[in-house]
Design a protein around this motif. Structure first.
Motif: not given
Ligand code: ATP
Length: 575
Positions: A524-545
């Motif tokens: 936020d402090e350097i003005g990056t417009a988007f942050c992409v976070t890879v979490d466990r839910d996105g690997i093996e949860g209800d919404e994979p990948n």
């Protein structure tokens, strides 16, 4: 609203800019752009280049930054590129005398225009003190100080050279060649982005007033009698103007208007200057200057450079002060005439008539067999002077004798020997000296303005945060990629995403250490417009990948399929 101290602190901590050479104590007026700042500055330059070089169809050059003395003799910088200096007798500190007046005497916006003597008197009258040691400055002499850095070219005593104080001269001195590349046709424009050097008496306000800075300049060469700017393309652009009222010596009322209306009303005298104000307004908006803190101010009559007939500054409100960030000047034929006069080159353009014209021309055909024996070695130069005199003042040959000057000596010649006559000649055109219109931008001041105008504070999840709401086009980093925790599957997908985003041309940073909240704050402090976070839910949860994408200004998060991430982010960042 951000204060200067906030920006300076953030800039140092996060790597936008910091004082140079600090390990050796540092020298005032020199700054290094750090990893974030260098990228931000480069993006500002690219956006400027896109607007003022590419979209306007201009040529770009890159000239040396050291130039020989002859250039600055011709340009007038050697003689008159001065600021007002007053030195404290007590502590030896030098100060800009005009700034002391502007900072301490109410109602004076441009002390330089008052002249050395008046400024000295005002210092005494208001009993101004040295800002460094508080000793009285009353009675100290106020002097001109030339701002150019001098150097010597080559070994030994060398030949004197100067660091250019503006990029413009690098364009003007190459005019004879640039004219050929433009096939001798007006109008044409030449741009240059590069360093300029001024030995400022008192550098201040961080990167606002420094001794080495980057300028982005456009020199537009025009035929003043024929060339009109494409005003229609900017006539609807809204601007805030702060003009000088007629016959007044102070800026008058703010005017909210459009470029077209301002030209019609005569508020902006030169349509070319108006055209560039319109283009600049759109550009500043595009890169993220807050338009509520932006205006164009007309120069007061005493403030204008001696060659400029109409001059406006783009000014941004920074920490409560209006600061010039660009200047727009109608420079007339001043620069090209001067270089034409001081060099042996032709700084004109041949303007072809629609139809050949018959003109009467005064000519002389000196009888060299008579001139030679009479004047010896000076004869050839005398013949040249007679030719010049015939063009300038044909009636001089009505008298029995004419006199001309060669190397400071007067020579008198019988008119018979000069063989004066008037002949009819057919001319296909004439040589004219183009006029120059110049938008001149400070890149560092633009960068500073963007930082201050983008600086925002709010609360997210009960925690205060600071973020830079920079326009995506100039933000140093486009996207940050974070694996939520250091697990193999998350690290694997993160590095795949990182590789893909980088290979599509986005500027992407990667961070796997520290709490996720802290990682967001840093971006936020350097003005990056988007942050992409890879979490466990996105690997093996209800919404994979899938991954979460967090937008900087709203801190809102959405889940996006990893396979669509690249397309989605590229579209958002380039929209
Ligand atoms: P100022 O009155 O603030 O000294 P100037 O009128 O002398 O500026 P110009 O000669 O018109 O400035 O230069 C064009 C641009 O270059 C300015 O609008 C500014 O953005 C930038 N500039 C000039 N001097 C400096 C400096 N010392 N440090 C940083 N940028 C500068």
């Amino acid at each position: 609203m951000a204060k200067q101290a906030d920006i300076m602190e953030l800039s140092k901590r996060r790597g936008f800019f910091f004082g140079s050479n600090e390990v050796y104590g540092g020298v005032a007026g020199f700054y290094t752009f750090g990893p974030q700042g260098a990228a931000l500055k480069r993006n500002v330059e690219s956006a400027w280049r896109d607007q003022f070089t590419v979209r306007l169809g201009n040529d770009e050059i890159e000239a040396p930054t050291i130039m020989p003395e002859a250039v600055f003799e011709a340009s007038g910088h050697l003689e008159g590129f001065d600021d007002m200096l007053v030195e404290c007798a007590e502590c030896g500190q030098s100060h800009r005398a005009d700034h002391l007046i502007e900072d301490n005497v109410a109602g004076i916006e441009d002390a330089e225009a008052l002249g050395l003597e008046a400024v000295g008197e005002l210092i005494a009258e208001h009993e101004l003190e040295c800002p460094a040691c508080s000793a009285s400055l009353a009675g100290e002499p106020v002097e001109d100080f030339n701002l150019m850095f001098e150097t010597s070219i080559g070994p030994g005593t060398g030949q004197p050279g100067y660091m250019r104080p503006e990029t413009a001269q690098g364009i003007f001195v190459e005019f004879p060649r640039l004219r050929e590349y433009a096939r001798g046709q007006l109008p044409f424009g030449v741009t240059q982005i590069g360093p300029a050097y001024r030995n400022e008496i008192s550098p201040r306000r961080g990167i606002i007033r420094v001794r080495e800075f980057t300028q982005a300049e456009l020199e537009q060469f025009i035929d003043p009698e024929e060339d009109e700017p494409p005003l229609a393309t900017v006539e609807d652009v809204s601007v805030t103007l702060y003009p000088v009222p007629e016959q007044e010596s102070e800026n008058g009322e703010y005017i909210e208007t459009t470029i077209g209306a301002a030209v019609e009303a005569g508020t902006i005298a030169s349509p070319w200057v108006a055209y560039f104000l319109g283009i600049a307004q759109e550009w500043y908006e595009r890169v993220g200057v807050d338009m509520d803190r932006f205006r164009f101010r007309q120069h007061l009559p005493g403030e204008r450079a001696h060659y400029a007939s109409d001059c406006w500054d783009a000014e941004a409100e920074i920490s409560g002060n209006w600061i010039e960030i660009a200047g727009f000047a109608y420079r007339g034929d001043y620069d090209l005439s001067k270089h034409g006069k001081y060099s042996d080159e032709r700084f004109t353009v041949f303007k072809r008539y629609d139809e050949p014209q018959t003109v009467e021309k005064a000519v002389v055909d000196p009888d060299m067999s008579a001139l030679g024996p009479k004047f010896g070695g000076a004869a050839a130069q005398i013949a040249d002077e007679l030719t010049a005199l015939a063009e300038r003042d044909p009636s001089a040959f009505d008298a029995e004798t004419v006199s001309v000057e060669v190397d400071g000596e007067r020579y008198t010649v019988e008119s018979d020997i000069a063989n004066f006559s008037v002949e009819e000649q057919t001319e296909s055109g004439e040589h004219i000296t183009p006029h120059v219109v110049e938008p001149s931008f400070g890149v560092g001041r633009t960068v500073y303005t963007l930082l201050e105008h983008a600086y925002s504070e709010d609360e997210v999840d009960g925690e205060e945060r600071t973020y830079l709401s920079l326009a995506p086009e100039v933000a140093p980093t486009d996207v940050a990629v974070f694996p939520l925790v250091k697990e193999d599957s998350l690290l694997g997908l993160s590095s795949d995403i990182l590789r893909e985003l980088r290979s599509s041309g986005l500027s992407v940073t990667y961070d796997e250490s520290g709490s996720i909240g802290r990682r967001y704050r840093r971006q936020d402090e350097i003005g990056t417009a988007f942050c992409v976070t890879v979490d466990r839910d996105g690997i093996e949860g209800d919404e994979p990948n899938t991954v979460t994408v967090r937008e900087r200004d709203t801190a809102a998060q959405v889940r996006v399929p990893a396979s669509e991430l690249n397309t989605e982010l590229s579209a958002l960042l380039r929209s």
